[in-house]
Design a protein around this motif. Structure first.
Motif, short mmCIF file in Angstrom:
data_model
loop_
_atom_site.label_atom_id
_atom_site.label_comp_id
_atom_site.label_asym_id
_atom_site.label_seq_id
_atom_site.Cartn_x
_atom_site.Cartn_y
_atom_site.Cartn_z
N ALA A 213 -6.63 3.22 2.94
CA ALA A 213 -6.08 1.87 2.87
C ALA A 213 -4.93 1.76 3.86
N ILE B 132 0.84 -1.20 0.00
CA ILE B 132 0.00 0.00 0.00
C ILE B 132 0.88 1.26 0.00
N GLY C 7 -4.01 -4.79 -0.80
CA GLY C 7 -4.15 -5.26 0.58
C GLY C 7 -4.92 -6.57 0.63
N GLU D 138 -7.28 4.77 -4.10
CA GLU D 138 -7.53 4.02 -2.86
C GLU D 138 -8.05 2.60 -3.14
N SER D 139 -8.94 2.45 -4.13
CA SER D 139 -9.50 1.12 -4.36
C SER D 139 -8.42 0.17 -4.88
N PRO E 264 -12.95 -3.85 -1.58
CA PRO E 264 -12.29 -2.64 -1.06
C PRO E 264 -13.16 -1.88 -0.06
N ASP F 109 -6.48 -0.86 -1.86
CA ASP F 109 -7.26 -1.87 -1.13
C ASP F 109 -7.13 -3.24 -1.79
N GLU F 110 -7.16 -3.28 -3.14
CA GLU F 110 -7.03 -4.57 -3.84
C GLU F 110 -5.69 -5.22 -3.52
N HIS G 186 -12.69 -1.65 3.54
CA HIS G 186 -12.67 -1.94 4.98
C HIS G 186 -11.48 -2.86 5.25
N THR G 187 -11.37 -3.40 6.46
CA THR G 187 -10.28 -4.33 6.76
C THR G 187 -10.88 -5.70 7.10
#
Ligand code: UTP
Length: 227
Positions: free
Chosen positions: A179, A53, A70, A63-64, A117, A67-68, A119-120
């Motif tokens: 992220a 990230i 991650g 950001e998306s 994407p 997230d991907e 959240h965790t």
């Protein structure tokens, strides 16, 4: 059989601290519990996620996309954990909550990472716990309890043995939400657990005695979040 969702931080799975030895001992603990509990393990990405990230953000990715990256690291960790569980772990890592629920099988452990994407894996754990009607969420993390501040940075931080859902929500509902941030529990996850009255047991994920106690709903050294 009671269902328990375990949110296992990447900082617990692969912190680069005798990880193979820890994972073998973790698998033995899971083997000894999975005939009495239907377990779901949701794996985080930890520092490997944060590294990708960081590089992606420096390159200006959106950001998306971060997230991907991650999510992919969470699935690598989930694949590792599923394989360590051998015949007790289900090989295929589900990519969404409903698929994870469908894959539930007696005596076997469903292991997954992130979903979409935004959240965790703590939020994934709470969504899954709601879907399968789990009796509790166990959050195995890199601190041994919730504190009033980060105990690694603030020596005055106080340990909190019990919290209400609303108190946890207020504690985590601060700061930046892009992220990769690392908090004791994710804001969305805390909200879902609060709204669905699902207890959260927060323990040091490397303390297998406390992890076992949390899965079994016994008293723990960590923090219990309930109504
Ligand atoms: P983690 O769940 O590992 O986040 O997901 P974390 O807070 O860093 O947790 P620890 O340190 O492992 O406990 C890593 C990143 O992957 C993306 C997010 O960007 C998150 O910060 N992600 C993960 C998603 O976008 N969706 C998911 O379902 C899961």
């Amino acid at each position: 059989m009671d269902k328990v969702v375990v949110s296992l931080g990447g900082s617990v799975i692969v912190p680069d601290d005798d990880d193979d030895i820890f994972l073998k001992r973790f698998a033995e603990m899971v083997w000894s519990l999975c005939d009495r509990y239907q377990l779901y393990l949701v794996c985080g990405g930890g520092r490997i996620a944060r590294y990708y990230i960081k590089v992606g953000r420096a390159l200006g990715l959106q950001e998306s996309d971060l997230d991907e990256l991650g999510i992919m690291t969470t699935r690598i960790n989930a694949t590792l954990v599923a394989r360590v569980l051998r015949e007790k772990g289900i090989d295929k890592v589900p990519t969404d909550i409903l698929e994870a629920h469908r894959m539930e099988r007696k005596g076997k452990v469903v292991v997954m990472g992130g979903t979409v994407p935004g959240h965790t894996t703590d939020a994934v754990s709470a969504m899954l716990a709601k879907e399968v009607k789990a009796v509790r969420i166990v959050n195995g993390t890199s601190v041994d309890a919730v504190y009033t501040a980060d105990p690694r940075k603030d020596p005055k931080a106080e340990r909190l043995p019990r919290l209400t859902h609303q108190q946890l929500y207020e504690l985590v509902n601060v700061g930046l939400h892009g992220a990769g941030p690392s908090n004791v529990f994710d804001r969305l996850g805390a909200q879902i657990a609060r709204d669905n009255h699902i207890d959260i047991y927060i323990v040091d994920g490397r303390d297998l005695a406390d992890m076992r106690a949390a899965i079994e709903g016994r008293p723990i050294k960590g923090t219990v979040v309930s109504d």
